[in-house]
Design an enzyme around this catalytic site. Structure first.
Site, short mmCIF file in Angstrom:
data_model
loop_
_atom_site.label_atom_id
_atom_site.label_comp_id
_atom_site.label_asym_id
_atom_site.label_seq_id
_atom_site.Cartn_x
_atom_site.Cartn_y
_atom_site.Cartn_z
N ASN A 165 48.79 40.10 34.15
CA ASN A 165 48.21 40.24 35.43
C ASN A 165 48.94 39.92 36.38
OD1 ASN A 165 46.33 40.00 37.31
ND2 ASN A 165 45.05 38.33 36.47
N GLU A 198 46.09 46.93 36.52
CA GLU A 198 46.10 47.56 37.90
C GLU A 198 44.47 47.17 38.67
OE1 GLU A 198 46.89 51.60 37.43
OE2 GLU A 198 48.85 51.23 36.94
N ALA A 200 40.30 44.91 37.93
CA ALA A 200 39.65 43.91 37.10
C ALA A 200 39.16 44.64 35.79
CB ALA A 200 38.45 43.46 37.68
N ASN A 201 39.41 43.98 34.45
CA ASN A 201 39.14 44.56 33.29
C ASN A 201 39.73 45.67 32.68
OD1 ASN A 201 36.73 42.61 32.71
ND2 ASN A 201 35.66 43.85 34.31
N ASP A 224 43.19 32.10 32.76
CA ASP A 224 41.77 31.94 31.99
C ASP A 224 40.96 33.16 31.94
OD1 ASP A 224 42.30 29.34 30.88
OD2 ASP A 224 41.24 28.44 32.43
N GLY A 225 41.11 33.78 33.14
CA GLY A 225 40.38 35.17 33.37
C GLY A 225 41.13 36.43 32.61
#
Length: 572
Positions: A165, A198, A200-201, A224-225
């Site tokens: 990330n 690139e 979210a999720n 943590d995300g």
């Protein structure tokens, strides 16, 4: 007469050179230990040290002496084979070669051993030592022996899928991986496929498509995300392949055999801190290389038979939900947003009314207030897991619906915070965490209810999180060890509505709420749920604990005595 005992493993013992000193180096396959110590010349007519070493080696090979490694004097080093990172041929340093005055011999050969060195506060570092052999045959003998014994460490990963990330925390995820982690993976001979996320999720969606069977583990670089993304993707993929309906709160989820590694690069890194004791990228990388394995409980969160989220650390309503809600609006502040949001939430001092129903985890050996900390190879986690499995088999053979009706306890009232934690939730800001005695793999969660209290009393409760005192020792705090629980807000009971909780609320609720805290002049009826740092807007939820659903590249927090031991236990 032939002996019935199996032959003892051959102990390899030689006199090698290290940093211009002669050392006695011993590889004991029976105990899986590599040891070395400096040799000091003796006075008088005593035999030469190499002769003594050769004699000792022959005696051990014949079983004439005990096969245990002797206790070396100060200056000796003993490393478990399970904590050797890699072994490889080293290049000859010409200056060192000339200074040793070996020009009259054949050019010596050298090999380097990289191993784990423990530092203070659970920090690990990769240290290396180079041994020199003047004899080529001896060099290859040592290299082959070390490679053979490392090949027996079959639990170590060979191929990893890495998600990075680049935006989490201080946006240093890619830099941390390239500078601190990738060189260690390369030295250990681990092949990696790296994906920089690139959007979210991205990691969660990719795990539904990628062929995970060709990897020995999945590594996430971030906070943590990022771990939550990988967690949801991996569990969701396994349930899909196993044809398990994750929308059913009572479904028995299939366990994930592929391990997850965490390289901390976020704001709090709570999961990493609670499972190895520190949020240090190099330490985490070494745990992954050694192939450590820590089973971890996972909580599933549902709303009206609809799956919402998985949680492994904190599921918090009230104070921690409000903190998250305010912090999401100030992400531009970075990690400081939690301090600003926490201070604002404390000043508003909201309380929320509803009912909590739960089933106690009767099979668990410990309790939330017994001060027994979950450590590496935790006895309580092992025993609780066995008892839970036996209980589930008994229920499957007998009445399948008895678990739905019996042993429920309901508590109604006004709460400052409702927290369910399946681990200690320790982090650098709170070294003991929200529940210091929570265990990683016992199949239960600690349900903490903080009833309505004064602002001063609530502050005292928050301060206890940073001290060694019992943070549950307040009349307005209750804690229970549960296997599942349900929460229903007050307006759901009054109106029997089928809508979600953030929608319009009848005006009859506002006067009561505003009377509770007239100083703030608010009309908040509901908070939101903080699920491992992600928001869940539905407030009427059901949580269920799934025992040891996933495995991490970790070993739990080691005992302080183990870190100081010269012969630490090998990885199991």
């Amino acid at each position: 007469m032939e002996s019935d005992h199996p032959p003892l493993p051959t102990v390899l013992c030689s006199v090698l050179s290290m940093k211009r000193q002669s050392c006695e180096v011993t590889l004991d396959p029976g105990r899986s230990l590599l040891s070395w110590r400096e040799l000091r010349p003796r006075r008088g007519r005593d035999r030469s040290r190499p002769g003594i070493c050769l004699t000792r080696m022959l005696h051990r090979a014949r079983g004439l002496v005990n096969s245990c490694t002797p206790q070396f004097p100060s200056g000796g080093v003993t490393v478990p084979v399970a904590e050797i990172v890699s072994v490889g041929e080293a290049e000859i340093d010409e200056k060192y070669y000339n200074s040793m005055k070996w020009q009259h011999m054949c050019k010596p050969h050298a090999f380097t051993v990289r191993y784990v060195q423990r530092k203070r506060k659970h920090r690990w570092r990769c240290k290396e030592v180079t041994f020199w052999c003047s004899d080529e045959q001896l060099f290859y003998q040592w290299l082959q022996a070390l490679h053979d014994i490392l090949e027996q460490q079959t639990h170590r990963p060979k191929r990893l899928l890495v998600y990075i990330n680049p935006y989490g925390g201080k946006k240093r995820g890619k830099q941390i991986y390239e500078n601190k982690v990738a060189p260690l993976f390369s030295a250990a001979g681990i092949c990696t496929d790296v994906i920089v996320t690139e959007y979210a999720n991205h990691a969660r969606d990719n795990l539904y498509e990628v062929n995970v069977e060709k990897y020995d583990g999945v590594v996430c670089v971030g906070g943590d995300g990022m771990f939550s993304e990988v967690l949801h993707g991996l569990i969701g993929r396994v349930q899909k392949d196993s044809d398990v309906d994750h929308n059913n709160p009572n479904a028995q989820l299939s366990r994930c055999n592929i391990r997850i590694g965490i390289i901390p690069a976020g704001s709090t890194d709570c999961v990493c801190y609670a499972t190895i004791g520190i949020n240090d990228p190099e330490t985490s990388a070494l745990h992954i290389i050694l192939g450590d394995c820590q089973p971890l409980d996972v909580c599933s969160v549902h709303h009206k038979r609809t799956f919402l989220k998985y949680s492994v650390s904190l599921l918090g309503y009230g104070f921690y939900g409000d903190v998250l809600k305010y912090s999401e609006k100030n992400r531009w502040l970075g990690p400081a947003r939690y301090d600003v949001s926490g201070f604002k939430t404390f000043l508003t001092h909201h309380c929320y009314e509803g009912s909590v129903s739960f089933q106690p985890a009767k099979w668990v050996l410990g309790s939330p207030r017994d001060q027994i900390i979950c450590t590496s190879r935790c006895y309580i986690c092992r025993q609780s897991s066995k008892q839970l499995e036996e209980q589930q088999k008994t229920q499957a053979c007998g009445s399948e619906h008895r678990d739905q009706d019996d042993d429920w306890t309901t508590i109604k009232g006004k709460f400052m915070a409702i927290n369910a934690v399946s681990m200690s939730c320790a982090c650098p800001r709170s070294p003991k965490g929200l529940s210091p005695a929570a265990h990683l793999g016992d199949g239960s969660a600690d349900l903490i209810l903080v009833r309505k209290c004064s602002r001063l009393d609530f502050l005292r409760h928050l301060i206890r999180h940073t001290s060694n005192k019992d943070q549950f020792d307040f009349p307005f705090v209750e804690v229970y060890r549960v296997k599942n629980f349900q929460f229903t807000p007050k307006h759901f009971e009054d109106e029997d509505t089928e809508s979600t909780d953030i929608g319009s609320i009848g005006k009859k609720n506002f006067p009561q709420i505003c009377t509770d805290h007239p100083s703030c002049g608010c009309n908040h009826v509901n908070s939101i749920w903080n699920c491992d740092g992600e928001t869940v807007d539905q407030t009427a939820i059901e949580m269920r604990v799934h025992c040891q659903l996933i495995k991490l590249f970790a070993r739990g927090i080691e005992n302080a005595k183990l870190e100081d031991d010269v012969n630490p236990s090998k990885v199991l």
